[in-house]
Enzyme design. Structure first.
Site, mmCIF file in Angstrom:
data_model
loop_
_atom_site.group_PDB
_atom_site.id
_atom_site.type_symbol
_atom_site.label_atom_id
_atom_site.label_comp_id
_atom_site.label_asym_id
_atom_site.label_seq_id
_atom_site.Cartn_x
_atom_site.Cartn_y
_atom_site.Cartn_z
ATOM 1 N N ASP A 67 -5.337 -1.558 6.151
ATOM 2 C CA ASP A 67 -3.885 -1.455 5.933
ATOM 3 C C ASP A 67 -3.384 -0.552 7.059
ATOM 4 O O ASP A 67 -4.067 -0.435 8.090
ATOM 5 C CB ASP A 67 -3.590 -0.873 4.528
ATOM 6 C CG ASP A 67 -2.112 -0.977 4.151
ATOM 7 O OD1 ASP A 67 -1.659 -2.084 3.840
ATOM 8 O OD2 ASP A 67 -1.387 0.036 4.196
ATOM 9 N N LYS A 89 -5.846 -0.369 -4.467
ATOM 10 C CA LYS A 89 -5.412 0.158 -3.175
ATOM 11 C C LYS A 89 -6.025 1.539 -3.014
ATOM 12 O O LYS A 89 -6.284 2.223 -4.011
ATOM 13 C CB LYS A 89 -3.881 0.272 -3.119
ATOM 14 C CG LYS A 89 -3.332 0.312 -1.711
ATOM 15 C CD LYS A 89 -3.213 -1.054 -1.094
ATOM 16 C CE LYS A 89 -2.846 -0.968 0.383
ATOM 17 N NZ LYS A 89 -2.566 -2.307 0.932
#
Ligand code: NDP
Length: 454
Positions: free
Chosen positions: A173, A133
């Site tokens: 995201d 991430k």
């Protein structure tokens, strides 16, 4: 004399105390690891290969974290400086894969929690993807397109050294949608002079997959259908409350409407709207334009549809419904909200966002035997179609919408089945939280052990 359950709890507590000591003040990361170990530790202790291999210690340490400065120039000619990260958590079962988040709340702790979760989510999809991430504390809100472009280009100038189609493949995201991915991909291409599947969520004209935009929200609904089907129920005529009005929330709403459910709420960080008549396909189309083209606020919905009400600063959990879909952000549904949902007769909660329910809320809902779909299972459809985008890029062949949608449905069915295998209790109740965590754990742990000590 302590009981077995007390012994296990003591091990969990000792393990988590170590996590807190080694990762000071990283509260979101502590929470994600604690939720995971509460589910997985009993299984680890029952299986000597995991226990003696100290696999949990190894799995909770990221492979590496890259932190860097991102300098860019705003429209006034002033120099701005942000911080960015890429947390490459675990590549035991495939190249790193996971989104980039641009939001002022982004910290290393948030990205470590998201990277950790991503490892097990990706494993559940059955595709060869490790977990990562990344993101920045940059706030795209209120910035011009040119400012966002300059920021993305500057960020990619550094990030490009650390990623690649066989190494690490970022995606979107919160705060990173089609616009940002395009700027990021364009800069990578210029720097490397290579057109490869190094990012997913790209525009369909330049290597993106059909259905990727819809995949996370649609996947949540496909997963929900499987949960209901075990109880001989369908989505038809069910009422649903949704938080968020971003990518996940809007496509979750769209699929629910297509399945005959009635969506009552949407929200953003300023509050929620309640439309007792239901947010139908036409209204949703209006919200999509509002959010993606005009970058407006959800409160404007009430001007367009006056029978609805806007509740500033609140979340939608007080509205009675059959189903709840937290699709905005982490820790947006606390224990008090969970109690309210149960009191209001909610039948099922499916996590569209990552870790939207606090640990206390999860415990409360599990004890109430509510059907609870954890994020790593329910929202895995997005990364699954990202994996399919990588396959299409590698083949240099685009697949049809129907093909991708079918594969997505198959993957969500496969994830559901794994939750059943590891989460079914003696009375037939499925503990989806336990099932998802153990299924993801087993796959990654076995791969790590196969590599020896690493
Ligand atoms: P978007 O940026 O498209 O939308 C986020 C939505 O959540 C917006 O409505 C935003 O409101 C709201 N929101 C964000 N932060 C807060 C906050 N602190 N309080 C209240 N509302 C907030 O993001 P996505 O829809 O892509 O992502 C939503 C969640 O789903 C995240 O947890 C993400 O990690 C997860 N997820 C996303 C996937 C994807 O494919 N996009 C895949 C898997 C998980 P506002 O506009 O006011 O900020």
């Amino acid at each position: 004399m302590t009981t077995l359950a007390e012994d296990i709890q003591a091990q969990i507590d000792r393990f988590n105390a170590g996590i807190q000591e080694r990762n000071p003040a990283e509260y979101e990361f502590h929470q994600a690891v604690q939720e995971f170990t509460e589910m997985v530790m009993p299984y680890v202790l029952e299986h000597p290969k995991y226990r003696d291999g100290h696999i949990l210690e190894r799995m909770t340490e990221p492979d590496r974290i890259v932190i860097f400065r991102v300098c860019w120039e705003n429209d006034e000619g002033s120099i701005c400086c942000n911080r960015a990260w890429r947390v490459q958590f675990n590549n035991a079962i495939g190249p790193y894969k996971g989104g980039m988040r641009f939001h002022p709340s982004v910290t290393q702790s948030v990205l470590k929690f998201l990277g950790f979760e991503q490892v097990y989510k990706n494993a559940l999809t059955g595709l060869p993807m490790g977990g990562a991430k990344g993101g920045s504390n940059f706030n795209p809100k209120g910035k011009s397109d040119r400012e966002v472009m300059r920021f993305c280009q500057s960020l990619m100038t550094e990030l490009s050294r650390h990623i690649g189609e066989d190494t690490d493949v970022p995606a979107g995201d919160i705060g990173v949608g089609a616009r940002e991915i395009s700027y990021l991909f364009g800069q990578y291409k210029r720097l490397q002079n290579r057109f490869t599947g190094v990012l997913t969520g790209k525009g369909v004209a330049f290597g993106g997959s059909l259905i990727r935009t819809e995949a996370t929200g649609y996947g949540v609904v496909y997963f929900t259908k499987h949960m209901l089907a075990r109880h001989h129920k369908t989505l038809a005529n069910k009422t649903a409350i949704i938080s968020g009005s971003g990518n996940v929330a809007l496509y979750c709403a769209e699929k629910l409407v297509q399945e005959g459910a009635k969506v009552l709420t949407l929200s953003d960080s300023s509050g929620f709207i309640h439309d007792p008549d239901g947010i139908d396909q036409n209204k949703l189309a209006w919200v999509m334009t509002l959010k993606t083209e005009r970058r407006g606020r959800i409160s404007e919905y009430t001007e367009q549809y006056p029978t609805s009400t806007f509740y500033p600063g609140q979340r939608p959990w007080s509205v009675s419904a059959d189903l709840a879909f937290p699709c905005a952000t982490q820790n947006e549904l606390a224990e008090g909200d969970a109690k309210l949902l149960v009191t209001n007769g909610i039948q099922l909660v499916a996590e569209g966002a990552n870790m939207p329910c606090t640990m206390e809320a999860v415990r409360y809902m599990c004890e109430a035997d509510l059907l609870l779909a954890p994020a790593k299972a329910a929202n895995a459809g997005g990364v699954a179609v990202s994996g399919l985008e990588q396959s299409q890029n590698a083949q240099r062949l685009p697949w049809t919408r129907e093909d991708v949608d079918h594969r997505l449905q198959d993957i969500m069915a496969h994830i559901h089945q794994q939750c059943v295998v590891y989460g079914e209790e003696k009375d037939g109740h499925i503990d989806y939280v336990r099932g998802a965590n153990i299924a993801g754990f087993v796959k990654v742990a076995d791969a790590m052990l196969a590599y020896g000590i690493a």
